[in-house]
Design an enzyme around this catalytic site. Structure first.
Site, PDB file in Angstrom:
ATOM      1  N   SER A 147       0.879  -1.180   0.000  1.00  0.00           N
ATOM      2  CA  SER A 147       0.000   0.000   0.000  1.00  0.00           C
ATOM      3  C   SER A 147       0.912   1.223   0.000  1.00  0.00           C
ATOM      4  O   SER A 147       2.114   1.100   0.285  1.00  0.00           O
ATOM      5  CB  SER A 147      -0.836  -0.032   1.288  1.00  0.00           C
ATOM      6  N   TYR A 160      -1.378  -0.517  10.624  1.00  0.00           N
ATOM      7  CA  TYR A 160      -1.455  -0.809   9.187  1.00  0.00           C
ATOM      8  C   TYR A 160      -0.127  -0.462   8.528  1.00  0.00           C
ATOM      9  O   TYR A 160       0.402  -1.235   7.719  1.00  0.00           O
ATOM     10  CB  TYR A 160      -2.618   0.002   8.598  1.00  0.00           C
TER      11      TYR A 160
HETATM   12  P1  NDP Z   1     -11.526  -5.601   0.610  1.00  0.00           P
HETATM   13  O1  NDP Z   1     -11.899  -5.470   2.033  1.00  0.00           O
HETATM   14  O2  NDP Z   1     -12.567  -5.478  -0.439  1.00  0.00           O
HETATM   15  O3  NDP Z   1     -10.745  -6.983   0.360  1.00  0.00           O
HETATM   16  C1  NDP Z   1      -9.988  -7.607   1.352  1.00  0.00           C
HETATM   17  C2  NDP Z   1      -9.946  -9.087   1.035  1.00  0.00           C
HETATM   18  O4  NDP Z   1      -9.129  -9.743   2.017  1.00  0.00           O
HETATM   19  C3  NDP Z   1     -11.315  -9.726   1.075  1.00  0.00           C
HETATM   20  O5  NDP Z   1     -11.474 -10.580  -0.035  1.00  0.00           O
HETATM   21  C4  NDP Z   1     -11.295 -10.547   2.359  1.00  0.00           C
HETATM   22  O6  NDP Z   1     -12.085 -11.700   2.174  1.00  0.00           O
HETATM   23  C5  NDP Z   1      -9.813 -10.907   2.443  1.00  0.00           C
HETATM   24  N1  NDP Z   1      -9.410 -11.278   3.802  1.00  0.00           N
HETATM   25  C6  NDP Z   1      -9.465 -10.533   4.934  1.00  0.00           C
HETATM   26  N2  NDP Z   1      -9.050 -11.242   5.987  1.00  0.00           N
HETATM   27  C7  NDP Z   1      -8.727 -12.483   5.527  1.00  0.00           C
HETATM   28  C8  NDP Z   1      -8.261 -13.679   6.129  1.00  0.00           C
HETATM   29  N3  NDP Z   1      -8.016 -13.763   7.446  1.00  0.00           N
HETATM   30  N4  NDP Z   1      -8.042 -14.750   5.339  1.00  0.00           N
HETATM   31  C9  NDP Z   1      -8.288 -14.703   4.013  1.00  0.00           C
HETATM   32  N5  NDP Z   1      -8.734 -13.594   3.382  1.00  0.00           N
HETATM   33  C10 NDP Z   1      -8.957 -12.505   4.129  1.00  0.00           C
HETATM   34  O7  NDP Z   1     -10.388  -4.487   0.371  1.00  0.00           O
HETATM   35  P2  NDP Z   1      -9.375  -4.181  -0.817  1.00  0.00           P
HETATM   36  O8  NDP Z   1      -9.694  -4.915  -2.046  1.00  0.00           O
HETATM   37  O9  NDP Z   1      -9.282  -2.712  -0.867  1.00  0.00           O
HETATM   38  O10 NDP Z   1      -8.018  -4.709  -0.168  1.00  0.00           O
HETATM   39  C11 NDP Z   1      -7.174  -5.643  -0.794  1.00  0.00           C
HETATM   40  C12 NDP Z   1      -5.745  -5.355  -0.386  1.00  0.00           C
HETATM   41  O11 NDP Z   1      -5.358  -4.070  -0.874  1.00  0.00           O
HETATM   42  C13 NDP Z   1      -5.494  -5.321   1.120  1.00  0.00           C
HETATM   43  O12 NDP Z   1      -4.262  -5.974   1.395  1.00  0.00           O
HETATM   44  C14 NDP Z   1      -5.373  -3.832   1.434  1.00  0.00           C
HETATM   45  O13 NDP Z   1      -4.537  -3.612   2.558  1.00  0.00           O
HETATM   46  C15 NDP Z   1      -4.733  -3.315   0.153  1.00  0.00           C
HETATM   47  N6  NDP Z   1      -4.922  -1.907  -0.138  1.00  0.00           N
HETATM   48  C16 NDP Z   1      -6.176  -1.333  -0.187  1.00  0.00           C
HETATM   49  C17 NDP Z   1      -6.311   0.013  -0.507  1.00  0.00           C
HETATM   50  C18 NDP Z   1      -7.665   0.677  -0.580  1.00  0.00           C
HETATM   51  O14 NDP Z   1      -7.719   1.928  -0.532  1.00  0.00           O
HETATM   52  N7  NDP Z   1      -8.752  -0.043  -0.721  1.00  0.00           N
HETATM   53  C19 NDP Z   1      -5.155   0.860  -0.802  1.00  0.00           C
HETATM   54  C20 NDP Z   1      -3.899   0.157  -0.737  1.00  0.00           C
HETATM   55  C21 NDP Z   1      -3.797  -1.167  -0.430  1.00  0.00           C
HETATM   56  P3  NDP Z   1     -12.965 -12.450   3.309  1.00  0.00           P
HETATM   57  O15 NDP Z   1     -13.509 -11.420   4.228  1.00  0.00           O
HETATM   58  O16 NDP Z   1     -14.011 -13.163   2.482  1.00  0.00           O
HETATM   59  O17 NDP Z   1     -12.017 -13.405   3.941  1.00  0.00           O
END
Ligand code: NDP
Length: 280
Positions: A147, A160
């Site tokens: 990120s 974070y």
């Molecule tokens: P979402 O919350 O839409 O996606 C997060 C994903 O992580 C979900 O599919 C969730 O699935 C999964 N997840 C969470 N905990 C677990 C776990 N314990 N085991 C397996 N899967 C898990 O957010 P984003 O798409 O935005 O985030 C994706 C990545 O991008 C993250 O790493 C985030 O830190 C990073 N990011 C996001 C930004 C933003 O502004 N959105 C900016 C920069 C980086 P489920 O709950 O079904 O397990």
């Protein structure tokens, strides 16, 4: 970076965090390139719906439930992928959670331990589990989602930041370790994007966070970030900051850390006061 794009046709792509946001969009876009995609996360219903959609459109997809804090789940995810597709060409380590709050309000269990467990340790354990198969074939590409919080440290996202700087360090170290063995390792550093991420951070939105959001209301689409990730798979490179001009912010922070300290001290001073006012 290669001059010609790598063909992604028939590549097996394992994506963690594929039930929403970047992971879900990346799964759809990788499938459109002719990849066989393995969708992994905890919400199996959403993964299955996405896998069915990809199959209906003529692609190949497999939904596998995983909680990346659980090592048995990780082993099952990797073994299932290998049994069904016999190989893993690309690992997109994308699952993650966040927290926006003053550090004194972080809970030890969710906001420190679980957050580091998912964002950093889980990502490392998934990589550890996939790497031997890539090494045996002397090929593979690991794409790690960090990120901008892995580039610039800021108030309100301390845990974070720690997790995403950790991902950056791990990514750079691993690249330097496995590059001679034919494995590529890339780090992705997006700024704010419109996904469900905010809803999953939990807790209440603080006045300070509202103030940041109103001032920096630049949010990319999830699909745009996913497109860039697919680009990195086609044209492998060490890292990608999205959008490109956020590189200026990261360079400024590297060259002038004391100036950035002063700017952010000002933010914290003003907003700690707002917090006090909220409490009274
Ligand atoms: P979402 O919350 O839409 O996606 C997060 C994903 O992580 C979900 O599919 C969730 O699935 C999964 N997840 C969470 N905990 C677990 C776990 N314990 N085991 C397996 N899967 C898990 O957010 P984003 O798409 O935005 O985030 C994706 C990545 O991008 C993250 O790493 C985030 O830190 C990073 N990011 C996001 C930004 C933003 O502004 N959105 C900016 C920069 C980086 P489920 O709950 O079904 O397990």
């Amino acid at each position: 970076m290669s001059i010609f794009p790598i063909s992604l046709k028939d590549k097996v792509v394992l994506i963690t965090g594929a039930s929403s946001g970047f992971g879900e969009d990346a799964a759809r876009l990788f499938a459109r390139e002719g990849c066989r995609v393995v969708l992994a996360a905890r919400r199996l219903d959403r993964l299955q719906a996405m896998a069915d959609k990809i199959q209906r459109e003529g692609g190949e997809a497999l939904a596998v439930p995983v909680d990346i804090t659980n090592r048995a789940d990780i082993e099952n995810m990797v073994q299932t992928t290998l049994v069904v597709y016999e190989q893993i060409d690309i690992l997109f380590n994308n699952a993650g959670i966040g927290r926006v709050a003053w550090f004194e309000d972080h809970t030890p269990e969710r906001d420190i331990e679980l957050l580091i467990q998912v964002n950093l340790i889980g990502l490392m354990q998934v990589t550890r589990s996939v790497l031997p198969h890539m090494l045996a074939r002397r090929q593979g590409h690991i794409i790690n989602m960090s990120s901008m919080a892995g580039q610039i440290a800021a108030p309100l996202i301390t845990s974070y930041n720690a997790s995403k700087f950790g991902v950056r360090g791990f990514t750079d170290a691993l690249r330097r370790e496995v590059a001679p063995l034919g494995i590529k390792v890339s780090g992705i550093y997006p700024g704010p994007a419109a996904t469900e991420f905010g809803q999953h951070t939990g807790g209440s939105i603080t006045a300070a966070y509202r103030s940041v959001r109103s001032r920096f209301n630049v949010r990319m689409s999830s699909e745009y970030v996913a497109e860039r990730v697919v680009d990195v798979a086609k044209w492998p490179r060490r890292s990608l900051i999205i959008p490109w001009w956020f590189r200026l912010l990261s360079t400024f922070d590297t060259l002038f850390p004391v100036a950035v300290d002063w700017i952010l001290y000002g933010f914290s001073k003003k907003n700690h006061k707002i917090k006090q006012d909220d409490l009274t």
